[in-house]
Each structure stands twice: as C-alpha cells, then as structure tokens.
Design a protein around this motif. Structure first.
Motif, PDB file in Angstrom:
ATOM      1  N   ASP A 302       0.851  -1.238   0.063  1.00  0.00           N
ATOM      2  CA  ASP A 302      -0.088  -0.055  -0.086  1.00  0.00           C
ATOM      3  C   ASP A 302       0.673   1.139   0.044  1.00  0.00           C
ATOM      4  O   ASP A 302       0.473   2.520  -0.315  1.00  0.00           O
ATOM      5  CB  ASP A 302      -0.872  -0.003   1.201  1.00  0.00           C
ATOM      6  CG  ASP A 302      -2.111  -0.975   1.179  1.00  0.00           C
ATOM      7  OD1 ASP A 302      -2.171  -1.587  -0.069  1.00  0.00           O
ATOM      8  OD2 ASP A 302      -2.523  -1.681   2.167  1.00  0.00           O
ATOM      9  N   SER A 303       1.990   1.059   0.408  1.00  0.00           N
ATOM     10  CA  SER A 303       3.031   2.400   0.380  1.00  0.00           C
ATOM     11  C   SER A 303       3.774   2.582  -0.878  1.00  0.00           C
ATOM     12  O   SER A 303       4.327   3.613  -0.942  1.00  0.00           O
ATOM     13  CB  SER A 303       3.858   2.120   1.516  1.00  0.00           C
ATOM     14  OG  SER A 303       3.302   1.963   3.044  1.00  0.00           O
ATOM     15  N   THR A 304       3.283   1.679  -1.809  1.00  0.00           N
ATOM     16  CA  THR A 304       4.733   1.934  -3.118  1.00  0.00           C
ATOM     17  C   THR A 304       4.102   2.984  -3.749  1.00  0.00           C
ATOM     18  O   THR A 304       4.825   3.503  -4.479  1.00  0.00           O
ATOM     19  CB  THR A 304       4.356   0.506  -3.855  1.00  0.00           C
ATOM     20  OG1 THR A 304       3.134   0.333  -4.187  1.00  0.00           O
ATOM     21  CG2 THR A 304       4.944  -0.738  -3.123  1.00  0.00           C
ATOM     22  N   LYS A 305       2.829   3.478  -3.896  1.00  0.00           N
ATOM     23  CA  LYS A 305       2.348   4.533  -4.613  1.00  0.00           C
ATOM     24  C   LYS A 305       3.094   5.849  -3.986  1.00  0.00           C
ATOM     25  O   LYS A 305       3.463   6.630  -4.603  1.00  0.00           O
ATOM     26  CB  LYS A 305       0.886   4.623  -4.560  1.00  0.00           C
ATOM     27  CG  LYS A 305       0.380   5.592  -5.408  1.00  0.00           C
ATOM     28  CD  LYS A 305      -1.149   5.681  -5.472  1.00  0.00           C
ATOM     29  CE  LYS A 305      -1.987   6.789  -6.252  1.00  0.00           C
ATOM     30  NZ  LYS A 305      -3.329   6.652  -6.329  1.00  0.00           N
ATOM     31  N   LYS A 306       2.947   5.831  -2.575  1.00  0.00           N
ATOM     32  CA  LYS A 306       3.603   7.125  -2.137  1.00  0.00           C
ATOM     33  C   LYS A 306       5.115   7.245  -2.234  1.00  0.00           C
ATOM     34  O   LYS A 306       5.817   8.281  -2.554  1.00  0.00           O
ATOM     35  CB  LYS A 306       3.272   7.104  -0.610  1.00  0.00           C
ATOM     36  CG  LYS A 306       4.058   8.006   0.190  1.00  0.00           C
ATOM     37  CD  LYS A 306       3.326   9.690  -0.112  1.00  0.00           C
ATOM     38  CE  LYS A 306       3.836  10.623   0.631  1.00  0.00           C
ATOM     39  NZ  LYS A 306       3.422  11.826   0.333  1.00  0.00           N
ATOM     40  N   SER A 308       6.543   5.721  -5.029  1.00  0.00           N
ATOM     41  CA  SER A 308       6.947   6.151  -6.268  1.00  0.00           C
ATOM     42  C   SER A 308       6.535   7.585  -6.617  1.00  0.00           C
ATOM     43  O   SER A 308       7.647   8.228  -7.302  1.00  0.00           O
ATOM     44  CB  SER A 308       5.759   5.225  -6.904  1.00  0.00           C
ATOM     45  OG  SER A 308       5.928   3.859  -7.039  1.00  0.00           O
ATOM     46  N   SER A 309       5.731   8.146  -5.916  1.00  0.00           N
ATOM     47  CA  SER A 309       5.553   9.747  -5.846  1.00  0.00           C
ATOM     48  C   SER A 309       6.762  10.464  -5.411  1.00  0.00           C
ATOM     49  O   SER A 309       7.114  11.460  -6.028  1.00  0.00           O
ATOM     50  CB  SER A 309       4.290  10.107  -5.078  1.00  0.00           C
ATOM     51  OG  SER A 309       4.098  11.551  -5.122  1.00  0.00           O
ATOM     52  N   ARG A 312       9.602  10.181  -7.892  1.00  0.00           N
ATOM     53  CA  ARG A 312       9.540  11.188  -8.957  1.00  0.00           C
ATOM     54  C   ARG A 312      10.057  12.567  -8.643  1.00  0.00           C
ATOM     55  O   ARG A 312      10.765  13.437  -9.241  1.00  0.00           O
ATOM     56  CB  ARG A 312       8.114  11.083  -9.556  1.00  0.00           C
ATOM     57  CG  ARG A 312       7.794   9.842 -10.155  1.00  0.00           C
ATOM     58  CD  ARG A 312       6.232   9.654 -10.794  1.00  0.00           C
ATOM     59  NE  ARG A 312       5.863   8.436 -11.219  1.00  0.00           N
ATOM     60  CZ  ARG A 312       5.126   7.792 -10.802  1.00  0.00           C
ATOM     61  NH1 ARG A 312       4.723   7.913  -9.327  1.00  0.00           N
ATOM     62  NH2 ARG A 312       4.959   6.459 -11.311  1.00  0.00           N
TER      63      ARG A 312
END
Length: 471
Positions: A302-306, A308-309, A312
């Motif tokens: 669940d933390s991979t999206k954060k 990834s941001s 970037r």
C-alpha cells in the motif's frame, strides 16, 4: 606503438596447431606501449583496434581477440612476468592464499591445493610438475614495475580500480572450471600457448563470480589459441575456460581486470542517500512520518504508490539542479588505487620548486590522482555538522597493498592498512578549487576567494601536498 599487423578475430572455432614455446630474451626488450598519457597507453594496448571502435562495438558487448605476429610485442609481454620470476619472489616471502593459490580443475570443479603459511619454491614447482596444478599469483603489479606503469595509467583512463592476476598452467592441464566474472577482462599472453573457449553469457554483465556446469553452457561461441603478444578482451558475464595444450611446456598469462562494482546501479546506491538527505532539508514531504506500524507489516504494498511519488519528486529535483554527489565510491577508488609511477629509482614525492605567492601562476599536478567531494565535517562532533570540501589524493598510497583487500593480517600487523590522504576546506573554497581543477593554469590572485590570505593559503596547502606547481 605496436605494428599495425594485428589480426582481429570476432567469431570462429578454427584451432591452430600448437607450436613449441619460442625463446625470447625479454629482459632488455624495448617498450612497445605508449606511456605519454592514459589515452595513448590504452590505445597502444588494443592496437590496431581504434578506441572508438572498441567502445562502440566490443565494450560490455562481445569478446575481442587480437592475434599479433609481432616479435617485439611478444618479447615485451614476456618482460611483464615470467615463470622464472617466481623463484626470486618466493625468497621475498610469499604466502599461500594471500599471494599465491595453486589449483586444478577436476571433473568440472576447482580443487585448491594450497599448503599453509609461506610458499616454498621447490614445493611449488613440485606441485606444478607432478600435480599439474595451476599457479595463480595475485596482484603482480606489487612487484613488477612495468605492470605498475600499465595499471596506474589504466586506472587514470577508466577512473576505476584495475587489478591483475598471473596464471601459470602446465601442459595438458586446466586450472579453473567454466565460470564467469564480475569484471571487464583483458588477457595478455606472456609465455607459451593457451587454448581458450568462450560461451554465451547466462547473466549479461554479471555482478558476481559464478561457476557454470558444462551441460548448461552449450557449445563455445569462440575457440582459439593465444600466443605471446596476443590480447583477448571479454565483458563481465562471459563464460570461459582455458587449458594448456599438450606439447607446450606451460602457459603464462596475466589478466588485467576493471569495472568491478562500477555500474549505474552501484552509483545510484552511493549517490541517492545524499540526494534524499539534501532534498529533505527543503521538501517537507520527505520529512513527514511514515504510517503507524508500517515497519511491523508483512506486506507494505500500500505504500509503494507514495514511495513512487517521492522518487519522481527526487528525479525532478535532480534534473533541475543537476547536483548528484558521490562520496563513498570516489573515496574508495582514490584510497585503494595505485600511486603515480615516477620511475623505479624515484624518491618519494616531496614539495619542490618555488612557494606559491599571491602573484604566482599555478597549475595542478597529478590531476588524475585527486578528487573533490563535499561532505559533512568529519572532525566536528556537534549535532549540527557543517558541510566541508575535501580534496583526496592517491600520491601517498602504497603500491605494496594495492587490491589486497582490508583483511590482510600481515598488513594489519605492520600498520600498513590503506587510509585516505588529503585536505579539508570550508565550503566557501569550492569555487576556487573548481577553478584550479578546470584550468590549465591560473593566477593565485584570480582565485574566487574573498581575501588574498585565503587565496595564498589554498595554493600553499595544495602545493604542500604536491598537488600543484608554480610556473
């Protein structure tokens, strides 16, 4: 430079008829390598192949075989190291494991036949003759001047550590099973002949050493005989094995290797922590807390999206600022590389010539042997650590410990472990240092510092470390 008569071979399985080892007086042979600069040295090493062709078509891509019918080159290669050198070197005190391994490939496996303690030459020769063992001599540049000259220039050329090993294999024998390495390899055939077989990599640009079984590697992509004066290059990951043919009393070759742990992945692992640290000072997103109990969870998908941001954002910052600091890789290289080769009879480096004054014109010496880094102050134990500029150099490195690792018991006992050499300056000196490094010559009074005293102190500090001269 070598004669332009080298034969370039990329593919093919044509075997050459073994011939008896030529007797060549190598001790007085003239150098056929160009030592004018790192660039000219590498150019002469791979001649007649042009450097741009080598890096466009071979480097990290495929093997290159250069077969030379050149007596001068053969004699020069034999001067780098000969089997007969081992008798004298054993008298200087060589140790099994540290300096020499003896081994043989038996049923596809490496069998190590080392004894304990010091190497006795007569016992070594007995194992060589009777057990058909290969002698592997570690880092001969510690003892052989010409290899020191070559490898020091290659370290300047590649900006990476360059090690070497000598392999001496009796006739009808093989020292190592089929395997691949994590280094770019240049093979120089010194004495006798060696039968080589190369295979398609199972791991392209491998990051570790590994043995491969015969039933896994298939048929050779290349098969050939190396003779004195010949050169072979292959990228890391290339599976290879080699034996000395019957009818050849023995083979001696030296492997010169580089680019270990020197990939973009390694550089990112070194540089990203500093980028994150610097960015977190300015970007509150990196300073906010991770979710409660995140470290206790089995699955953190669940933390991979954060993450990834955030990555970037780091990429955007890097592209806009273009500042990426590498300290550990730089320091490891400069701390462990060879010192400059100044000649076998040269005195240790000492400051010389005129002292730099405010009106002096100065230029950098040993540019390829010094680096500049920006790091937290290593001498300040306070909670707030200021950033400082460090100039590290390899002028005082010890050739005797080159590429011998940090677990050398003998070196530790003698207090000869490697250490960094250099200078420490306030961050305000960075622009002036960049001036010196980027200019062929510069006047002390034109250095980008506030006061004449600072300008003179900077020049004097670098002069004291033998890093610049007054012209």
């Amino acid at each position: 430079m070598p004669k332009k008569g080298g034969k370039q071979v990329e593919m093919g399985k044509e075997m050459q008829t073994p011939c008896k080892r030529a007797k060549v007086e190598a001790a007085c042979s003239p150098s056929v390598m160009s030592f004018e600069s790192p660039d000219s040295l590498f150019g002469s090493l791979i001649s007649p192949i042009k450097q741009e062709v080598f890096f466009r078509e071979y480097w990290e891509q495929k093997p290159l075989l250069i077969q030379r019918n050149d007596n001068l080159m053969a004699a020069y290669y034999q001067s780098l190291f000969q089997f007969s050198n081992l008798k004298e070197l054993c008298g200087q005190g060589l140790y099994y494991g540290r300096d020499i391994n003896i081994c043989r490939c038996v049923n596809g496996k490496k069998k190590v036949l080392n004894k304990e303690g010091k190497v006795n030459y007569m016992q070594l020769k007995k194992d060589f003759d009777q057990k058909k063992a290969t002698i592997q001599f570690h880092q001969p540049q510690r003892f052989k001047e010409e290899l020191w000259k070559i490898q020091e220039k290659l370290e300047c050329y590649f900006g990476s550590l360059v090690g070497s090993n000598v392999y001496i294999t009796p006739q009808g024998s093989q020292g190592l099973p089929p395997h691949y390495d994590d280094v770019e390899v240049f093979i120089l055939q010194l004495e006798g002949e060696k039968h080589w077989r190369l295979y398609k990599p199972t791991v392209h640009l491998a990051q570790e050493y590994n043995v491969e079984s015969e039933d896994r590697i298939g048929n050779p992509t290349h098969e050939f005989i190396l003779k004195p004066g010949d050169l072979l290059y292959f990228p890391r990951g290339t599976i290879h094995q080699a034996d000395t043919p019957l009818g050849i009393s023995y083979s001696t070759h030296v492997t010169i290797s580089t680019y270990q742990n020197n990939s973009w992945g390694d550089f990112l692992l070194d540089a990203i922590p500093g980028l994150v640290f610097d960015t977190a000072k300015e970007d509150v997103a990196l300073r906010t807390s991770i979710p409660r109990q995140l470290l206790m969870q089995v699955d953190i998908a669940d933390s991979t999206k954060k993450l990834s941001s955030l990555l970037r954002q780091l990429a955007d910052r890097l592209e806009n600022t273009r500042e990426l600091r590498s300290s550990d890789m730089k320091k490891d290289f400069i701390m462990n590389r060879l010192p400059p080769y100044l000649g076998c009879d040269a005195d240790p480096l000492m400051p010389g010539g005129k002292l730099p004054k405010i009106d002096s014109k100065i230029r950098l010496q040993f540019r390829d042997h010094a680096i500049i880094t920006v790091e937290p102050d290593q001498e300040n134990s306070d909670e707030i650590r200021r950033e400082m500029v460090y100039v590290y150099h390899s002028l005082k490195n010890r050739r005797e410990t080159h590429m011998m690792g940090t677990e050398d018991d003998t070196a530790s006992e003698e207090g000869t472990t490697q250490q960094t050499h250099g200078l420490r300056f306030p961050l305000s000196y960075l622009d002036a240092l960049k001036q010196i490094w980027s200019s062929s010559t510069v006047c002390v009074k034109e250095l980008n510092l506030v006061s004449d005293e600072e300008k003179e102190n900077l020049a004097l500090s670098l002069w004291t470390e033998c890093l610049l001269e007054v012209i």
